[in-house]
Motif scaffolding. Sequence first.
Motif, mmCIF file in Angstrom:
data_model
loop_
_atom_site.group_PDB
_atom_site.id
_atom_site.type_symbol
_atom_site.label_atom_id
_atom_site.label_comp_id
_atom_site.label_asym_id
_atom_site.label_seq_id
_atom_site.Cartn_x
_atom_site.Cartn_y
_atom_site.Cartn_z
ATOM 1 N N THR A 169 0.800 -1.223 0.000
ATOM 2 C CA THR A 169 0.000 0.000 0.000
ATOM 3 C C THR A 169 0.833 1.273 0.000
ATOM 4 N N TYR A 170 2.074 1.189 0.502
ATOM 5 C CA TYR A 170 2.851 2.428 0.665
ATOM 6 C C TYR A 170 4.298 2.090 0.948
ATOM 7 N N SER A 171 5.210 2.929 0.480
ATOM 8 C CA SER A 171 6.615 2.867 0.883
ATOM 9 C C SER A 171 7.152 4.280 1.010
ATOM 10 N N SER A 172 8.134 4.434 1.876
ATOM 11 C CA SER A 172 8.758 5.734 2.103
ATOM 12 C C SER A 172 10.242 5.518 2.339
ATOM 13 N N TYR A 173 11.054 6.439 1.844
ATOM 14 C CA TYR A 173 12.500 6.276 1.915
ATOM 15 C C TYR A 173 13.151 7.604 2.325
ATOM 16 N N GLY A 174 14.479 7.565 2.483
ATOM 17 C CA GLY A 174 15.199 8.788 2.821
ATOM 18 C C GLY A 174 14.690 9.390 4.120
ATOM 19 N N ARG A 175 14.325 10.656 4.075
ATOM 20 C CA ARG A 175 13.831 11.340 5.269
ATOM 21 C C ARG A 175 12.369 11.011 5.569
ATOM 22 N N GLY A 176 11.784 10.107 4.771
ATOM 23 C CA GLY A 176 10.378 9.767 4.988
ATOM 24 C C GLY A 176 10.111 9.147 6.340
ATOM 25 N N GLY A 177 11.135 8.512 6.946
ATOM 26 C CA GLY A 177 10.959 7.929 8.270
ATOM 27 C C GLY A 177 11.169 8.905 9.407
ATOM 28 N N GLU A 178 11.533 10.129 9.079
ATOM 29 C CA GLU A 178 11.860 11.108 10.120
ATOM 30 C C GLU A 178 10.725 11.383 11.109
ATOM 31 N N PRO A 179 9.451 11.424 10.675
ATOM 32 C CA PRO A 179 8.381 11.662 11.651
ATOM 33 C C PRO A 179 8.304 10.606 12.753
ATOM 34 N N LEU A 180 8.924 9.433 12.538
ATOM 35 C CA LEU A 180 8.915 8.384 13.557
ATOM 36 C C LEU A 180 9.964 8.615 14.636
ATOM 37 N N ILE A 181 10.824 9.599 14.445
ATOM 38 C CA ILE A 181 11.909 9.863 15.387
ATOM 39 C C ILE A 181 11.459 10.936 16.378
ATOM 40 N N GLY A 182 10.948 10.507 17.517
ATOM 41 C CA GLY A 182 10.418 11.445 18.498
ATOM 42 C C GLY A 182 11.448 12.421 19.029
ATOM 43 N N THR A 183 12.712 12.015 19.097
ATOM 44 C CA THR A 183 13.756 12.915 19.596
ATOM 45 C C THR A 183 13.819 14.184 18.765
ATOM 46 N N TYR A 184 13.653 14.052 17.444
ATOM 47 C CA TYR A 184 13.673 15.239 16.595
ATOM 48 C C TYR A 184 12.500 16.167 16.906
ATOM 49 N N THR A 185 11.345 15.592 17.210
ATOM 50 C CA THR A 185 10.190 16.421 17.554
ATOM 51 C C THR A 185 10.467 17.248 18.793
ATOM 52 N N TRP A 186 11.103 16.620 19.785
ATOM 53 C CA TRP A 186 11.494 17.353 20.990
ATOM 54 C C TRP A 186 12.522 18.431 20.667
ATOM 55 N N LEU A 187 13.552 18.075 19.897
ATOM 56 C CA LEU A 187 14.605 19.047 19.580
ATOM 57 C C LEU A 187 14.050 20.231 18.809
ATOM 58 N N ASP A 188 13.061 19.989 17.953
ATOM 59 C CA ASP A 188 12.494 21.076 17.158
ATOM 60 C C ASP A 188 11.777 22.110 18.025
ATOM 61 N N LEU A 189 11.489 21.782 19.273
ATOM 62 C CA LEU A 189 10.847 22.725 20.197
ATOM 63 C C LEU A 189 11.845 23.655 20.879
ATOM 64 N N THR A 190 13.112 23.321 20.794
ATOM 65 C CA THR A 190 14.121 24.031 21.589
ATOM 66 C C THR A 190 14.767 25.174 20.811
ATOM 67 N N PRO A 191 15.389 26.129 21.535
ATOM 68 C CA PRO A 191 16.032 27.265 20.855
ATOM 69 C C PRO A 191 17.108 26.859 19.856
ATOM 70 N N LYS A 192 17.895 25.839 20.162
ATOM 71 C CA LYS A 192 18.953 25.414 19.245
ATOM 72 C C LYS A 192 18.453 24.454 18.167
ATOM 73 N N GLY A 193 17.222 23.954 18.322
ATOM 74 C CA GLY A 193 16.695 23.021 17.342
ATOM 75 C C GLY A 193 17.549 21.770 17.238
ATOM 76 N N ARG A 194 17.682 21.256 16.039
ATOM 77 C CA ARG A 194 18.477 20.045 15.841
ATOM 78 C C ARG A 194 19.974 20.329 15.870
ATOM 79 N N ASP A 195 20.334 21.580 15.648
ATOM 80 C CA ASP A 195 21.734 22.010 15.761
ATOM 81 C C ASP A 195 22.644 21.132 14.906
ATOM 82 N N GLU A 196 22.214 20.864 13.675
ATOM 83 C CA GLU A 196 22.968 20.015 12.751
ATOM 84 C C GLU A 196 23.372 20.814 11.520
ATOM 85 N N THR A 197 24.563 20.547 11.050
ATOM 86 C CA THR A 197 25.027 21.147 9.803
ATOM 87 C C THR A 197 24.962 20.149 8.660
ATOM 88 N N HIS A 198 25.334 18.902 8.951
ATOM 89 C CA HIS A 198 25.397 17.872 7.919
ATOM 90 C C HIS A 198 24.515 16.671 8.253
#
Length: 245
Positions: A190-219
């Motif tokens: 019925t469906y497939s997702s690749y690359g960043r498509g799995g990102e919504p499953l990563i709860g840590t990113y959701t938390w980091l996106d709430l903070t002043p520094k965010g994900r604080d990633e360059t690469h």
Amino acid sequence: MDSHKVVSQEEWLAAHRAHLAEEKALTHARDALSRKRRELPWVKVDKAYTFDTAQGPQTLADLFEGRSQLIVYHFMMGPDWEEGCPGCSFLSDHVDGALVHLAQRDVAYVAVSRAPLEKINAFKKRMGWTFRWVSSFGSDFNYDYHVSFTPEQRAQRKLFYNFATIDSDMDELPGLSVFYKDEAGDIYHTYSSYGRGGEPLIGTYTWLDLTPKGRDETHGMMEWMRHHDRYDTQPAHHGADGGCH
């Protein structure tokens, strides 16, 4: 962190009300996109696949465990790898808590890799995970769902991934696929997702996106994220492209 704009309580409230309107619009857009996802066409799975599991050889139908819906996470761990991909591990750290709730909604979950089952089990034990994880070694499953690639494909640097041809020589890449089994036992992709498509499953990113520094990633995540048992014993790896190997 650079100095940030500091305002009165009244200005703060006005800015946040405006931002809330954008957040609500995004929520409604996500709901609409999810409805469209459920309306996508399906394709019947006619090919037989066998997986090596703790219960012995099982078919794709067996992996549903009596439910009608199945989520397969394509975990990057090739036959010659000694441990799983750090990025896939990062996502998988968020899985176990969801399993009881998925089961209540007629959804089964399983991770699939081409690594032999003994390697999978050793790494799974090290990570302390409980979700099902099976081996597709000896099967075409990973190749058919475009997350594993032959030496010939890699030599040409022309891999079909994320619904397009990319220039890469990776042997494994991440993704997830969803299947439905009807009352007659027929299975549909019925469906497939690749690359960043799995990102919504990563709860840590959701938390980091709430903070002043965010994900604080360059690469990407690979510049800081590691297997969770290595944070205190190994410095962060600064990757060039945020990929996994």
